[in-house]
Design an enzyme around this catalytic site. Structure first.
Site, PDB file in Angstrom:
ATOM      1  N   MET A  80       0.844  -1.200   0.000  1.00  0.00           N
ATOM      2  CA  MET A  80       0.000   0.000   0.000  1.00  0.00           C
ATOM      3  C   MET A  80       0.881   1.253   0.000  1.00  0.00           C
ATOM      4  SD  MET A  80      -3.402  -0.934   2.108  1.00  0.00           S
ATOM      5  CE  MET A  80      -2.719  -0.775   3.739  1.00  0.00           C
ATOM      6  N   GLY A  81       2.137   1.087  -0.379  1.00  0.00           N
ATOM      7  CA  GLY A  81       3.020   2.243  -0.497  1.00  0.00           C
ATOM      8  C   GLY A  81       3.557   2.724   0.837  1.00  0.00           C
TER       9      GLY A  81
ATOM     10  N   LEU B  55       6.638   3.183   1.371  1.00  0.00           N
ATOM     11  CA  LEU B  55       7.569   2.057   1.477  1.00  0.00           C
ATOM     12  C   LEU B  55       8.685   2.306   2.484  1.00  0.00           C
ATOM     13  CD1 LEU B  55       7.910   1.129  -2.313  1.00  0.00           C
ATOM     14  CD2 LEU B  55       6.319   0.215  -0.610  1.00  0.00           C
ATOM     15  N   HIS B  56       9.059   1.226   3.158  1.00  0.00           N
ATOM     16  CA  HIS B  56      10.161   1.271   4.127  1.00  0.00           C
ATOM     17  C   HIS B  56      10.992  -0.001   3.947  1.00  0.00           C
ATOM     18  CE1 HIS B  56       7.666  -1.551   6.276  1.00  0.00           C
ATOM     19  NE2 HIS B  56       6.706  -0.673   6.405  1.00  0.00           N
TER      20      HIS B  56
ATOM     21  N   HIS C 294       9.214  -3.428   3.578  1.00  0.00           N
ATOM     22  CA  HIS C 294       8.759  -3.726   2.206  1.00  0.00           C
ATOM     23  C   HIS C 294       9.955  -4.126   1.338  1.00  0.00           C
ATOM     24  CE1 HIS C 294       5.586  -0.577   3.319  1.00  0.00           C
ATOM     25  NE2 HIS C 294       4.867  -1.650   3.070  1.00  0.00           N
TER      26      HIS C 294
ATOM     27  N   LYS D 245       4.947  -9.686   9.752  1.00  0.00           N
ATOM     28  CA  LYS D 245       4.428  -8.684  10.685  1.00  0.00           C
ATOM     29  C   LYS D 245       2.899  -8.776  10.701  1.00  0.00           C
ATOM     30  CE  LYS D 245       4.201  -3.906  10.388  1.00  0.00           C
ATOM     31  NZ  LYS D 245       2.897  -3.593  10.865  1.00  0.00           N
TER      32      LYS D 245
ATOM     33  N   SER E 108       6.688   0.088  10.022  1.00  0.00           N
ATOM     34  CA  SER E 108       5.308   0.160   9.554  1.00  0.00           C
ATOM     35  C   SER E 108       5.096   1.504   8.883  1.00  0.00           C
ATOM     36  CB  SER E 108       4.359   0.032  10.756  1.00  0.00           C
ATOM     37  OG  SER E 108       3.068   0.471  10.403  1.00  0.00           O
TER      38      SER E 108
ATOM     39  N   ARG F 268       2.529   3.177   9.079  1.00  0.00           N
ATOM     40  CA  ARG F 268       1.832   4.030  10.048  1.00  0.00           C
ATOM     41  C   ARG F 268       2.796   4.705  11.020  1.00  0.00           C
ATOM     42  NH1 ARG F 268      -1.815  -0.135   9.209  1.00  0.00           N
ATOM     43  NH2 ARG F 268      -3.884   0.522   8.517  1.00  0.00           N
TER      44      ARG F 268
HETATM   45  P1  AMP Z   1       1.452  -2.892   3.463  1.00  0.00           P
HETATM   46  O1  AMP Z   1       1.999  -1.861   2.541  1.00  0.00           O
HETATM   47  O2  AMP Z   1       1.353  -2.449   4.883  1.00  0.00           O
HETATM   48  O3  AMP Z   1       0.198  -3.529   2.945  1.00  0.00           O
HETATM   49  O4  AMP Z   1       2.538  -4.046   3.482  1.00  0.00           O
HETATM   50  C1  AMP Z   1       2.929  -4.708   2.292  1.00  0.00           C
HETATM   51  C2  AMP Z   1       3.678  -5.944   2.676  1.00  0.00           C
HETATM   52  O5  AMP Z   1       4.833  -5.598   3.439  1.00  0.00           O
HETATM   53  C3  AMP Z   1       2.829  -6.867   3.564  1.00  0.00           C
HETATM   54  O6  AMP Z   1       3.057  -8.209   3.167  1.00  0.00           O
HETATM   55  C4  AMP Z   1       3.377  -6.597   4.943  1.00  0.00           C
HETATM   56  O7  AMP Z   1       3.233  -7.683   5.832  1.00  0.00           O
HETATM   57  C5  AMP Z   1       4.851  -6.352   4.633  1.00  0.00           C
HETATM   58  N1  AMP Z   1       5.488  -5.604   5.729  1.00  0.00           N
HETATM   59  C6  AMP Z   1       5.043  -4.484   6.329  1.00  0.00           C
HETATM   60  N2  AMP Z   1       5.871  -4.123   7.331  1.00  0.00           N
HETATM   61  C7  AMP Z   1       6.859  -5.043   7.376  1.00  0.00           C
HETATM   62  C8  AMP Z   1       8.004  -5.238   8.190  1.00  0.00           C
HETATM   63  N3  AMP Z   1       8.306  -4.413   9.177  1.00  0.00           N
HETATM   64  N4  AMP Z   1       8.795  -6.304   7.937  1.00  0.00           N
HETATM   65  C9  AMP Z   1       8.501  -7.172   6.926  1.00  0.00           C
HETATM   66  N5  AMP Z   1       7.430  -7.047   6.114  1.00  0.00           N
HETATM   67  C10 AMP Z   1       6.618  -6.000   6.338  1.00  0.00           C
END
Ligand code: AMP
Length: 280
Positions: free
Chosen positions: A30-31, A33-34, A37, A150, A186, A188
């Site tokens: 969902m962007g 990015l860190h 991701h 996570k 995260s 967030r």
């Molecule tokens: P999101 O953008 O929050 O939907 O996350 C996209 C993907 O990145 C999902 O599969 C999350 O579980 C993964 N993700 C988010 N935060 C972390 C993290 N700290 N370590 C590893 N994977 C992550």
């Protein structure tokens, strides 16, 4: 790096990749990015011929409209990070295309997983996740898809969905990436003030404490101990549960190997999620 906004353009490329027998690795995001991701993407790059990343803040998985409205959007920065990673394709769809009227989402009963933890506290969340991931899988046709542990329960839901629809896609769970002090990365976290960033550390620290205490008491005694700690903290605990890593049943008297402590807590109005294996 090629960026697609239109489904038709993406599809044309997928057809070409498939006819060239390229192994497609996919990381849906969902962007904002860190490094969490990026760790998924690096792994996909290593294990596949091409990497496709999607960035789409999916409205249907937000049960709280305010959380959706405040979700960070950093597209330009995201594209720079992806370029640096040598990502091959980025898919940046519009909501109207993902939820086009001619696309019929097949129904799937999520079952027990939809009634506990995230399923219980975020009604409709997993239905939205299943919808969007099914749609993205259908468009991208990946061989391997990478998800972060996570979101431990999300991995289980995606695995269940893949099995339910007999999709020929390998779901690859990836370790949680943390800041040096332990806070799980995260998107967030971008919303945390300096003070809140400090408070948020309590979440990973409480999980580490739980891990240390797990040899000294039963799961239910440990749960109580943690809940008492949160009652004295500035954070609002939404839930702490110790679960069986596969069945997601709540553990009470006996430990099982791989038991996972799952936690959600609010720092101000920011909802943070984390988990840790408490018993190796
Ligand atoms: P999101 O953008 O929050 O939907 O996350 C996209 C993907 O990145 C999902 O599969 C999350 O579980 C993964 N993700 C988010 N935060 C972390 C993290 N700290 N370590 C590893 N994977 C992550």
């Amino acid at each position: 790096m090629t960026v697609f906004e239109k489904i038709a353009d993406l599809k044309a490329h997928i057809t070409r990749l498939k006819s060239d027998n390229q192994i497609i690795g996919f990381v849906p995001t969902m962007g904002a990015l860190h490094q969490g991701h990026l760790s998924l993407m690096r792994r996909a790059k290593q294990e596949c011929d091409v990497l496709i990343v999607s960035i789409f803040v999916n409205p249907t998985q937000f049960n709280n409209p305010d959380d959706f409205a405040k979700y960070p959007v950093t597209t330009e920065q995201d594209l720079n990070l992806l370029q640096g990673l040598d990502c091959d394709f980025v898919f940046l769809p519009e909501k109207e295309e993902i939820y086009a009227p001619d696309f019929v989402f097949p129904d799937m009963e999520i079952g027990y997983l939809d009634t506990v933890l995230e399923g219980k506290f975020r009604p409709g969340h997993f239905k939205g996740v299943v919808q969007v991931v099914y749609r993205l899988f259908d468009l991208v046709q990946p061989d391997k898809a990478y998800f972060g542990l996570k979101d431990f329960q999300q991995v289980a839901v995606i695995k269940a969905m893949t099995k339910h629809f007999k999709l020929p896609i390998e779901i690859i769970p990836c370790t949680t990436v943390r800041e040096e002090d332990g806070l799980a990365l995260s998107s967030r976290n971008l919303r945390l003030s300096k003070g809140q960033r400090f408070e948020a550390l309590f979440i990973s620290q409480s999980l580490l404490l739980a891990k240390n205490l797990s040899s000294k008491m039963s799961p239910s005694a440990l749960k109580k101990q943690l809940e008492d700690l949160y009652a004295e903290s500035s954070l609002k605990l939404e839930y702490f549960q110790i679960i069986h890593p596969e069945s997601f049943e709540f553990l009470t008297d006996e430990w099982v190997p791989g038991a996972v402590g799952c936690i959600v807590a609010y720092v101000g109005d920011i909802r943070l999620i984390d988990n840790m294996i408490l018993k190796d």
